[in-house]
Design a protein around this motif. Structure first.
Motif: not given
Length: 298
Positions: A199-223
């Motif tokens: 919560l304190f890292t700024g992860f949930f900022k809406p603009e983050n989820f508009n970046k493809q590299i951000f979403v892709t990185s979440i996928g890597y973490v899920a794997i």
């Protein structure tokens, strides 16, 4: 008997592939996430997988076990998930994977020094050999990659000490608790702290989820969370049950080969001197983990 022998080798190779790939997944995830986001997210996703598989086990945990489950969770999962990510912001994933091989050596070292577990001269010699290899690996890496800060290797070495402490805690204080129950109990403790950090890292900022590299990185973490942590824990426990702890620990020898291959394919450099340092570390691990003939108390 032959079928069981084949099966245990399959488990060993699959585990080596999974854990050896974890380091390159961390590297790729860091392209869109910072180290604290990665560490927190990895903990949260792994926790969700484990809760789904064994949430009923929580009520079986005895009150006196929670203090050791807390220490186990912090040392064996929570802090290292951040430290490995921080280390890979400065050091190649291949080098980090080799340094991770120090876990068996540090297990022997801490077991003797802190937990008063019996050891022998060959194990002590193995620890010394392993740390000589570590010194070669780090010094050559710093010379080969002057743009990388090899002081960050300290985060990996600290993590291997924490992993070693965790192994000794489980062996001494949680011997009567089932492996899945230990894992679930660990993540019950560390899940909320990880969520607070995220919560304190700024992860949930809406603009983050508009970046493809951000979403892709979440996928890597899920794997990474599903295969590299949750599933790997189950496979490793099964391997120990069908073989021996000594055979299961041999994953330490194969895992760096997988990670080195991924690193080289990704353009990382690795010199013959670093390869020598790696070989020396693995020899040290082998010596420290051979079944001793004579035991003396420390």
């Amino acid at each position: 008997m032959q079928n069981n022998n084949t099966t245990k080798w399959v488990y060993l190779l699959v585990l080596s592939l999974i854990w050896g790939t974890s380091f390159i997944l961390i590297k790729k995830a860091l392209l869109g996430l910072n180290a604290y986001q990665l560490g927190a997210l990895r903990t949260i996703i792994t926790g969700l997988f484990l809760f789904a598989a064994g949430y009923k086990n929580v009520k079986l945990i005895k009150k006196e076990s929670w203090i050791w489950l807390t220490l186990s969770g912090l040392l064996g999962s929570f802090i290292p998930s951040f430290f490995f990510a921080i280390a890979e912001t400065q050091i190649d994933s291949a080098v980090v994977s080799v340094l991770n091989s120090l876990v068996p050596l540090n297990t022997v070292l801490l077991g003797a020094a802190v937990f008063k577990i019996a050891t022998n001269s060959r194990q002590v010699f193995g620890v010394v050999i392993g740390f000589i290899g570590t010194s070669i690996l780090i010094l050559e890496g710093a010379d080969l990659n002057p743009n990388q800060n090899y002081l960050y290797a300290g985060f990996v070495i600290a993590s291997t000490l924490m992993y070693a402490a965790n192994v000794n805690i489980i062996k001494r204080y949680l011997q009567d608790v089932k492996p899945l129950t230990i894992a679930v109990g660990n993540y019950v403790v560390i899940f909320i702290p990880a969520l607070i950090i995220l919560l304190f890292t700024g992860f949930f900022k809406p603009e983050n989820f508009n970046k493809q590299i951000f979403v892709t990185s979440i996928g890597y973490v899920a794997i990474l969370s599903f295969f590299g942590t949750a599933l790997a824990k189950v496979l490793f426990n099964k391997l120990v049950q069908m073989s021996t702890p000594v055979f299961a620990s041999s994953v330490t020898y194969i895992m760096p080969i997988v990670a080195l291959t991924w690193g080289l394919l990704d353009g990382e450099t690795f010199s013959w001197i670093q390869a020598l340092g790696t070989l020396i570390i693995l020899i040290g691990v082998y010596l420290a983990n051979r079944k001793p003939k004579k035991i003396r108390s420390v």
